[in-house]
Motif scaffolding. Sequence first.
Motif, PDB file in Angstrom:
ATOM      1  N   LYS A 140       0.784  -1.140   0.148  1.00 55.96           N
ATOM      2  CA  LYS A 140       0.086  -0.090  -0.003  1.00 55.96           C
ATOM      3  C   LYS A 140       0.995   1.351   0.018  1.00 55.96           C
ATOM      4  O   LYS A 140       0.381   2.421  -0.445  1.00 55.96           O
ATOM      5  N   CYS A 141       1.902   1.212   0.534  1.00 54.69           N
ATOM      6  CA  CYS A 141       2.958   2.320   0.479  1.00 54.69           C
ATOM      7  C   CYS A 141       3.537   2.404  -1.101  1.00 54.69           C
ATOM      8  O   CYS A 141       4.127   1.322  -1.157  1.00 54.69           O
ATOM      9  N   PRO A 142       3.742   3.443  -1.488  1.00 58.22           N
ATOM     10  CA  PRO A 142       4.139   3.557  -3.077  1.00 58.22           C
ATOM     11  C   PRO A 142       5.764   3.035  -2.908  1.00 58.22           C
ATOM     12  O   PRO A 142       6.520   3.359  -2.035  1.00 58.22           O
ATOM     13  N   VAL A 143       5.927   2.314  -4.090  1.00 57.87           N
ATOM     14  CA  VAL A 143       7.439   1.771  -4.161  1.00 57.87           C
ATOM     15  C   VAL A 143       7.867   2.393  -5.438  1.00 57.87           C
ATOM     16  O   VAL A 143       9.036   2.270  -5.688  1.00 57.87           O
ATOM     17  N   ASN A 144       7.291   3.368  -6.002  1.00 56.66           N
ATOM     18  CA  ASN A 144       7.654   4.158  -7.345  1.00 56.66           C
ATOM     19  C   ASN A 144       8.258   5.609  -6.983  1.00 56.66           C
ATOM     20  O   ASN A 144       8.414   6.477  -7.859  1.00 56.66           O
ATOM     21  N   LYS A 145       8.363   5.789  -5.827  1.00 53.16           N
ATOM     22  CA  LYS A 145       8.749   7.171  -5.446  1.00 53.16           C
ATOM     23  C   LYS A 145      10.145   7.327  -4.997  1.00 53.16           C
ATOM     24  O   LYS A 145      10.520   8.520  -4.496  1.00 53.16           O
ATOM     25  N   GLY A 146      10.864   6.448  -4.992  1.00 51.40           N
ATOM     26  CA  GLY A 146      12.427   6.425  -4.139  1.00 51.40           C
ATOM     27  C   GLY A 146      12.226   6.504  -2.826  1.00 51.40           C
ATOM     28  O   GLY A 146      11.208   5.810  -2.096  1.00 51.40           O
ATOM     29  N   ARG A 147      12.929   7.155  -2.092  1.00 53.69           N
ATOM     30  CA  ARG A 147      12.795   7.301  -0.716  1.00 53.69           C
ATOM     31  C   ARG A 147      11.461   7.879  -0.100  1.00 53.69           C
ATOM     32  O   ARG A 147      11.228   8.888  -0.537  1.00 53.69           O
ATOM     33  N   ILE A 148      10.941   7.426   0.740  1.00 54.95           N
ATOM     34  CA  ILE A 148       9.556   7.549   1.149  1.00 54.95           C
ATOM     35  C   ILE A 148       9.337   7.150   2.640  1.00 54.95           C
ATOM     36  O   ILE A 148       9.829   6.104   3.034  1.00 54.95           O
ATOM     37  N   ALA A 149       8.843   8.063   3.521  1.00 53.21           N
ATOM     38  CA  ALA A 149       8.164   7.678   4.906  1.00 53.21           C
ATOM     39  C   ALA A 149       6.875   7.056   4.884  1.00 53.21           C
ATOM     40  O   ALA A 149       5.948   7.878   4.300  1.00 53.21           O
ATOM     41  N   CYS A 150       6.621   6.186   5.189  1.00 53.43           N
ATOM     42  CA  CYS A 150       5.247   5.499   5.225  1.00 53.43           C
ATOM     43  C   CYS A 150       4.939   5.456   6.800  1.00 53.43           C
ATOM     44  O   CYS A 150       5.446   5.195   7.729  1.00 53.43           O
ATOM     45  N   VAL A 151       3.522   5.741   6.748  1.00 53.96           N
ATOM     46  CA  VAL A 151       2.850   5.624   8.037  1.00 53.96           C
ATOM     47  C   VAL A 151       1.514   4.694   7.991  1.00 53.96           C
ATOM     48  O   VAL A 151       0.643   5.399   7.251  1.00 53.96           O
ATOM     49  N   ASN A 152       1.321   3.641   8.622  1.00 52.58           N
ATOM     50  CA  ASN A 152       0.299   2.766   8.810  1.00 52.58           C
ATOM     51  C   ASN A 152      -0.362   3.173   9.939  1.00 52.58           C
ATOM     52  O   ASN A 152      -0.145   2.361  11.003  1.00 52.58           O
ATOM     53  N   LEU A 153      -1.675   3.921   9.669  1.00 48.40           N
ATOM     54  CA  LEU A 153      -2.374   4.241  10.835  1.00 48.40           C
ATOM     55  C   LEU A 153      -2.829   3.070  11.502  1.00 48.40           C
ATOM     56  O   LEU A 153      -3.116   2.906  12.910  1.00 48.40           O
ATOM     57  N   SER A 154      -3.301   1.900  10.934  1.00 48.70           N
ATOM     58  CA  SER A 154      -4.180   0.765  11.382  1.00 48.70           C
ATOM     59  C   SER A 154      -3.119  -0.010  12.359  1.00 48.70           C
ATOM     60  O   SER A 154      -3.711  -0.316  13.377  1.00 48.70           O
ATOM     61  N   LEU A 155      -1.850  -0.075  12.082  1.00 46.95           N
ATOM     62  CA  LEU A 155      -1.091  -0.638  12.942  1.00 46.95           C
ATOM     63  C   LEU A 155      -0.114   0.259  13.780  1.00 46.95           C
ATOM     64  O   LEU A 155       0.673  -0.135  14.575  1.00 46.95           O
TER      65      LEU A 155
ATOM     66  N   LEU B 295       2.431   1.937  12.769  1.00 43.83           N
ATOM     67  CA  LEU B 295       3.837   1.559  12.480  1.00 43.83           C
ATOM     68  C   LEU B 295       4.141   2.729  11.593  1.00 43.83           C
ATOM     69  O   LEU B 295       3.451   3.257  10.413  1.00 43.83           O
ATOM     70  N   SER B 296       5.619   3.085  11.585  1.00 46.60           N
ATOM     71  CA  SER B 296       6.270   3.998  10.481  1.00 46.60           C
ATOM     72  C   SER B 296       7.478   3.275   9.695  1.00 46.60           C
ATOM     73  O   SER B 296       8.065   2.598  10.793  1.00 46.60           O
ATOM     74  N   TRP B 297       7.774   3.582   8.703  1.00 54.28           N
ATOM     75  CA  TRP B 297       9.103   3.011   8.438  1.00 54.28           C
ATOM     76  C   TRP B 297       9.525   3.845   7.069  1.00 54.28           C
ATOM     77  O   TRP B 297       8.978   4.728   6.614  1.00 54.28           O
ATOM     78  N   ILE B 298      10.918   3.628   6.676  1.00 53.93           N
ATOM     79  CA  ILE B 298      11.368   4.332   5.455  1.00 53.93           C
ATOM     80  C   ILE B 298      11.840   3.486   4.604  1.00 53.93           C
ATOM     81  O   ILE B 298      12.460   2.522   4.971  1.00 53.93           O
ATOM     82  N   GLN B 299      11.460   3.682   3.200  1.00 54.38           N
ATOM     83  CA  GLN B 299      11.777   2.598   2.369  1.00 54.38           C
ATOM     84  C   GLN B 299      12.284   3.468   1.105  1.00 54.38           C
ATOM     85  O   GLN B 299      11.967   4.707   1.046  1.00 54.38           O
ATOM     86  N   ASP B 300      13.112   2.638   0.288  1.00 55.27           N
ATOM     87  CA  ASP B 300      13.687   3.279  -0.992  1.00 55.27           C
ATOM     88  C   ASP B 300      13.058   2.199  -2.217  1.00 55.27           C
ATOM     89  O   ASP B 300      13.838   1.392  -2.313  1.00 55.27           O
ATOM     90  N   GLY B 301      11.988   2.641  -2.888  1.00 55.08           N
ATOM     91  CA  GLY B 301      11.756   1.409  -3.747  1.00 55.08           C
ATOM     92  C   GLY B 301      11.056   0.494  -2.866  1.00 55.08           C
ATOM     93  O   GLY B 301      10.154   0.419  -1.968  1.00 55.08           O
ATOM     94  N   LYS B 302      11.370  -0.914  -2.980  1.00 52.58           N
ATOM     95  CA  LYS B 302      10.964  -2.092  -2.454  1.00 52.58           C
ATOM     96  C   LYS B 302      11.974  -2.284  -1.271  1.00 52.58           C
ATOM     97  O   LYS B 302      11.743  -3.313  -0.439  1.00 52.58           O
ATOM     98  N   LYS B 303      13.031  -1.666  -0.933  1.00 54.94           N
ATOM     99  CA  LYS B 303      14.049  -1.877  -0.010  1.00 54.94           C
ATOM    100  C   LYS B 303      13.589  -1.017   1.301  1.00 54.94           C
ATOM    101  O   LYS B 303      13.300   0.334   1.317  1.00 54.94           O
TER     102      LYS B 303
END
Length: 231
Positions: A108-123, A125-133
Amino acid sequence: MGDVRRRGAVVLGITGLVAPLTLALGATPAAAASCTAKTGPYQKQVEKFLGRPVDGKQSAADCKAIKAFQTKHGISPNAGYAGPVTWGVMDLMQKQKAVGNNPNKDGKCPVNKGRIACVNLSLQLSWIQDGKKLVYGPVPVRTGRDGYETRTGLKKIYWRNIDHVSSIYDVPMPYAQFFDGGQAFHSVGVSMWNPPGSHGCVNMTKTDAKKYWSLLKKNDDVFVYGRKPGT
């Protein structure tokens, strides 16, 4: 420079109202309460979570363990009662742990934006990803409570202030990275599971907020999705 200064003034004005409320819930310790002898509706689940004998009956030792958990996480009243709020926190902890090192398994968090901070409100949780990494996390966060929800959608970090302080209420917001009006990542000194939540900001521990500060920069993407339990 003028534009940045004006934008900064606007942010200060907004966060002056938001920041104190963000921190107010849980800013003081849970009210002192004596230990209850009553068996709660989630007694067995709470006993199992705490590693207590699972018999579904409240004991003095059960109450002491439950009360310690409630005090640690700012759950009030901290009377050792195995009620829905206490179990809700424990259940969320279990769900967060089950995610492991694959927080974007649902994609659900976009993998086509390069580095991005994701926030899953349901859980929560937050994390930082770069593509699928996965770059950092996932880490527990504390987002907006009912009526003050952290707004969902794709955003960008537009202003950062490592020593931000609300100009109106003099409330510190260390390592603040603003991505939607007065809503920002920043550190707080309360438990990430302290109910019912912030007034819109994404609260983090100091360790995680510092790491986000070092990994993110202005104009980096932020994606917020899901729905916080209880909102």
